[in-house]
Write a protein that holds these residues in place. Structure first.
Motif, PDB file in Angstrom:
ATOM      1  N   GLU A  44      -1.008  11.921  10.197  1.00  0.00           N
ATOM      2  CA  GLU A  44      -2.032  11.331   9.254  1.00  0.00           C
ATOM      3  C   GLU A  44      -2.187   9.975   9.684  1.00  0.00           C
ATOM      4  O   GLU A  44      -3.527   9.414   9.818  1.00  0.00           O
ATOM      5  CB  GLU A  44      -1.037  11.011   7.955  1.00  0.00           C
ATOM      6  N   LEU A  48      -6.105   8.436  10.832  1.00  0.00           N
ATOM      7  CA  LEU A  48      -6.824   7.503  10.020  1.00  0.00           C
ATOM      8  C   LEU A  48      -7.162   6.420  11.119  1.00  0.00           C
ATOM      9  O   LEU A  48      -8.363   5.689  11.189  1.00  0.00           O
ATOM     10  CB  LEU A  48      -5.736   6.644   9.137  1.00  0.00           C
ATOM     11  N   GLU A  51     -10.338   7.737  12.674  1.00  0.00           N
ATOM     12  CA  GLU A  51     -11.462   7.853  11.628  1.00  0.00           C
ATOM     13  C   GLU A  51     -11.799   6.201  11.734  1.00  0.00           C
ATOM     14  O   GLU A  51     -13.224   5.645  11.597  1.00  0.00           O
ATOM     15  CB  GLU A  51     -11.128   8.098  10.278  1.00  0.00           C
ATOM     16  N   GLU A  70     -14.562   4.893   1.934  1.00  0.00           N
ATOM     17  CA  GLU A  70     -13.862   6.307   1.600  1.00  0.00           C
ATOM     18  C   GLU A  70     -12.911   6.085   2.437  1.00  0.00           C
ATOM     19  O   GLU A  70     -11.625   6.642   1.925  1.00  0.00           O
ATOM     20  CB  GLU A  70     -14.894   7.329   2.215  1.00  0.00           C
ATOM     21  N   LEU A  71     -12.797   5.557   3.627  1.00  0.00           N
ATOM     22  CA  LEU A  71     -11.268   5.618   4.418  1.00  0.00           C
ATOM     23  C   LEU A  71     -10.335   4.482   3.764  1.00  0.00           C
ATOM     24  O   LEU A  71      -9.200   4.968   3.774  1.00  0.00           O
ATOM     25  CB  LEU A  71     -11.690   5.144   6.053  1.00  0.00           C
ATOM     26  N   HIS A  73     -10.233   3.992   0.809  1.00  0.00           N
ATOM     27  CA  HIS A  73      -9.553   4.854  -0.661  1.00  0.00           C
ATOM     28  C   HIS A  73      -8.534   5.797  -0.203  1.00  0.00           C
ATOM     29  O   HIS A  73      -7.592   5.940  -0.801  1.00  0.00           O
ATOM     30  CB  HIS A  73     -10.966   5.394  -1.280  1.00  0.00           C
ATOM     31  N   GLU A  74      -8.921   6.574   0.959  1.00  0.00           N
ATOM     32  CA  GLU A  74      -8.047   7.542   1.253  1.00  0.00           C
ATOM     33  C   GLU A  74      -6.708   6.659   1.776  1.00  0.00           C
ATOM     34  O   GLU A  74      -5.562   7.149   1.358  1.00  0.00           O
ATOM     35  CB  GLU A  74      -8.796   8.302   2.633  1.00  0.00           C
ATOM     36  N   LYS A  75      -6.731   5.726   2.309  1.00  0.00           N
ATOM     37  CA  LYS A  75      -5.439   4.891   2.783  1.00  0.00           C
ATOM     38  C   LYS A  75      -4.661   4.631   1.553  1.00  0.00           C
ATOM     39  O   LYS A  75      -3.647   4.493   1.524  1.00  0.00           O
ATOM     40  CB  LYS A  75      -6.002   3.567   3.716  1.00  0.00           C
ATOM     41  N   LEU A  77      -4.943   5.739  -1.446  1.00  0.00           N
ATOM     42  CA  LEU A  77      -4.040   7.057  -2.126  1.00  0.00           C
ATOM     43  C   LEU A  77      -2.846   7.478  -1.464  1.00  0.00           C
ATOM     44  O   LEU A  77      -1.933   7.946  -1.888  1.00  0.00           O
ATOM     45  CB  LEU A  77      -4.940   8.280  -2.497  1.00  0.00           C
ATOM     46  N   LEU A  78      -2.975   7.423   0.011  1.00  0.00           N
ATOM     47  CA  LEU A  78      -2.040   7.944   0.985  1.00  0.00           C
ATOM     48  C   LEU A  78      -0.718   7.196   0.854  1.00  0.00           C
ATOM     49  O   LEU A  78       0.356   7.606   0.897  1.00  0.00           O
ATOM     50  CB  LEU A  78      -2.481   7.999   2.321  1.00  0.00           C
ATOM     51  N   GLN A 144     -11.688   2.831  -7.420  1.00  0.00           N
ATOM     52  CA  GLN A 144     -12.591   3.353  -6.240  1.00  0.00           C
ATOM     53  C   GLN A 144     -14.067   3.721  -6.972  1.00  0.00           C
ATOM     54  O   GLN A 144     -15.159   3.671  -6.243  1.00  0.00           O
ATOM     55  CB  GLN A 144     -12.093   4.509  -5.706  1.00  0.00           C
TER      56      GLN A 144
END
Length: 181
Positions: A44, A48, A51, A70-71, A73-75, A77-78, A144
């Motif tokens: 993961e 990241l 990306e 978006e990245l 936001h993904e971070k 949530l992770l 987000q």
């Protein structure tokens, strides 16, 4: 007359070896599970990082801004998922330490006591804890969505400002109408 089989001290020794083997197998399984989780986290993190490198190499513009959002936001949530996993692991570690302490007390009181093995399968987050993480996740998703919408509104406003200043008569007219809405 001897009927064969293992008796006395030999039986106790064989039983002790079986318990030791079972404990070593349990430890091996725990190590494999831990290593698999660590490997998944490393993958993961590599994803990241790659990306982020891809986004950093992009030309400035809306695509880069959206991809970065978006990245991020993904971070976020992770990070919530990892926090949840860490809480579960902390609960397991605490329960295991308490269980082993109790087993040691029982063994100290009774030399013939056979220590039991710890089973973490029943350790889960409480409804309250799950609810808190669900709320945290939902809040992050809502934030987000608002951030994304604010970006789109700012882009639309910038385009309307541009058209009002530099567009054709019809474009200026429509931009001024859109700005007053």
């Amino acid at each position: 007359k001897s009927l064969g089989g293992i008796t006395g001290a030999a039986l106790t020794e064989e039983g002790n070896q079986a318990v030791k083997l079972q404990e070593q197998q349990r430890q091996l399984l725990e190590l494999r599970v831990k290593n698999a989780k660590d490997y998944a986290r490393q993958l993961e993190d590599i994803y990241l990082d790659s990306e982020q490198s891809r986004i950093d190499a992009m030309e400035e513009g809306s695509k880069k801004t959206l991809d970065q959002m978006e990245l991020n936001h993904e971070k976020e949530l992770l990070a919530i998922d990892r926090e949840k996993e860490e809480l579960i692991q902390a609960k397991i570690n605490a329960a295991k330490a308490e269980f082993e302490a109790e087993e040691n007390v029982k063994a100290a009181k009774n030399p013939n006591y056979k220590k039991q093995t710890f089973d973490a399968s029943g350790i889960i987050l409480s409804d309250t804890e799950n609810s808190l993480f669900d709320n945290k996740y939902k809040s992050a998703l809502d934030r987000q969505a608002k951030e994304r919408q604010a970006y789109y509104n700012a882009e639309k406003q910038a385009m309307n400002d541009y058209l009002a200043a530099y567009g054709t008569y019809l474009e200026k007219r429509n931009a001024i109408i859109a700005q007053s809405e």
